[in-house]
Design a protein around this motif. Sequence first.
Motif, PDB file in Angstrom:
ATOM      1  N   ARG A   1       0.832  -1.212   0.000  1.00 32.53           N
ATOM      2  CA  ARG A   1       0.000   0.000   0.000  1.00 32.53           C
ATOM      3  C   ARG A   1       0.867   1.263   0.000  1.00 32.53           C
ATOM      4  NH1 ARG A   1      -5.310  -0.503   0.474  1.00 32.53           N
ATOM      5  NH2 ARG A   1      -6.187  -2.479   1.243  1.00 32.53           N
TER       6      ARG A   1
ATOM      7  N   GLN B   1       0.945   4.158  -3.047  1.00 32.67           N
ATOM      8  CA  GLN B   1       0.759   5.582  -2.795  1.00 32.67           C
ATOM      9  C   GLN B   1       1.976   6.368  -3.286  1.00 32.67           C
ATOM     10  OE1 GLN B   1       0.256   6.633   1.342  1.00 32.67           O
ATOM     11  NE2 GLN B   1      -0.475   8.696   0.883  1.00 32.67           N
ATOM     12  N   TRP B   2       3.166   5.832  -2.996  1.00 33.18           N
ATOM     13  CA  TRP B   2       4.419   6.503  -3.379  1.00 33.18           C
ATOM     14  C   TRP B   2       4.559   6.578  -4.898  1.00 33.18           C
ATOM     15  CZ3 TRP B   2       9.992   4.677  -3.732  1.00 33.18           C
ATOM     16  CH2 TRP B   2      10.886   5.739  -3.543  1.00 33.18           C
TER      17      TRP B   2
ATOM     18  N   GLY C   1       2.171   6.908  -6.897  1.00 31.12           N
ATOM     19  CA  GLY C   1       1.140   7.782  -7.439  1.00 31.12           C
ATOM     20  C   GLY C   1      -0.105   7.066  -7.935  1.00 31.12           C
ATOM     21  N   VAL C   2      -0.337   5.843  -7.458  1.00 29.03           N
ATOM     22  CA  VAL C   2      -1.536   5.095  -7.861  1.00 29.03           C
ATOM     23  C   VAL C   2      -2.702   5.557  -6.988  1.00 29.03           C
ATOM     24  CG1 VAL C   2      -2.587   2.822  -8.134  1.00 29.03           C
ATOM     25  CG2 VAL C   2      -0.125   3.115  -8.529  1.00 29.03           C
ATOM     26  N   SER C   3      -3.712   6.133  -7.612  1.00 26.36           N
ATOM     27  CA  SER C   3      -4.846   6.663  -6.855  1.00 26.36           C
ATOM     28  C   SER C   3      -6.171   5.993  -7.212  1.00 26.36           C
ATOM     29  CB  SER C   3      -4.976   8.177  -7.088  1.00 26.36           C
ATOM     30  OG  SER C   3      -5.117   8.453  -8.483  1.00 26.36           O
ATOM     31  N   ASP C   4      -6.210   5.256  -8.302  1.00 33.55           N
ATOM     32  CA  ASP C   4      -7.428   4.572  -8.733  1.00 33.55           C
ATOM     33  C   ASP C   4      -7.778   3.481  -7.721  1.00 33.55           C
ATOM     34  OD1 ASP C   4      -9.473   3.184  -9.923  1.00 33.55           O
ATOM     35  OD2 ASP C   4      -8.419   2.757 -11.791  1.00 33.55           O
ATOM     36  N   PRO C   5      -8.913   3.570  -7.017  1.00 31.32           N
ATOM     37  CA  PRO C   5      -9.262   2.576  -5.997  1.00 31.32           C
ATOM     38  C   PRO C   5      -9.426   1.174  -6.566  1.00 31.32           C
ATOM     39  CG  PRO C   5     -11.118   4.048  -6.432  1.00 31.32           C
ATOM     40  CD  PRO C   5      -9.932   4.641  -7.123  1.00 31.32           C
TER      41      PRO C   5
ATOM     42  N   ILE D   1      -5.914  -0.202  -7.020  1.00 28.53           N
ATOM     43  CA  ILE D   1      -5.346  -0.516  -5.705  1.00 28.53           C
ATOM     44  C   ILE D   1      -5.934  -1.812  -5.160  1.00 28.53           C
ATOM     45  CG2 ILE D   1      -5.231   0.237  -3.297  1.00 28.53           C
ATOM     46  CD1 ILE D   1      -5.129   3.131  -4.362  1.00 28.53           C
TER      47      ILE D   1
END
Length: 287
Positions: free
Chosen positions: A59, A63-64, A66-70, A73
């Motif tokens: 996780r 985040q580091w 730059g993955v923001s799509d839920p 993830i």
Amino acid sequence: MATAGGPTVRRRQLGSELRRLREHAGMRIEDVATHLECSMSKISRVETGQAPIKARDVRDLLQWYGVSDPVRIETVMQIHKDAQQQGWWTHYAEVLPSGMATYAGLEADARVLRSYEPTFVHGLLQTEEYARAVIAAVRPNEPQEVDQLVRFRKERQALLTRDPDPLELWVVIEESALRRPVGGREVMVAQLEHLIEATRLPNVTIQVMPTSKGAHAALAGTFSLLEFEPRTPTVVYVNSIAGNVYLEKERDVRTFIQTFDLVRAAAPDPHDTSVTLERIAREMHAS
């Protein structure tokens, strides 16, 4: 991103995705090692599916990177969860040679296995007595582990008859390996008869490379090609006394595919195999 397969394939998928995301984010392995406060070799092994990684670290990296799509993830975290499952082979972890647990996991997930065997009968085709003789010979100082390793080998063989999707096996074996009386003549004759039975399985193809053939493309030694479901890369497994090597780069895999194709083209037709095995068995029984 493919999500099919057992825990070993899932671990490889996770590592491949983490490597892809790292490269897309412009990060180096040493950057990740510093961020997670671990060694670069650990990150390298994670990205090649050879080492585990904690969920919180996955996780953190997402985040580091730059993955923001839920959805993305959740997909990655589900792969991580599946990769934590324990395969049946983990029960033998204490006695398995280095790297063999990884191989067993790949073999269990494989759809097709192609192998060249210059020295022994392939492990998936060995009788119990033959397997015992081989294992006892290569591990003479560990007699207490022989029984467990024989059971491990027998469990692997269930792949050839699993329902509904048995492993497709194609093996090229050197004639010299079949003439070596491993375990004695009676054990070897029984092993040859077992191979004859195996040729009748629709998912098993066996070729015998005649000693009289001379030099051919695979004389460098034994290797296996493990093929999986679509979009999961083929793996080359090379086994030697010095250790086990797994190759996944497209160029390396292509070289071994070409080598296997040359070897099976040089060997007699698989339809001739049972006749050859019967002849060797008669000659061994008579000697």
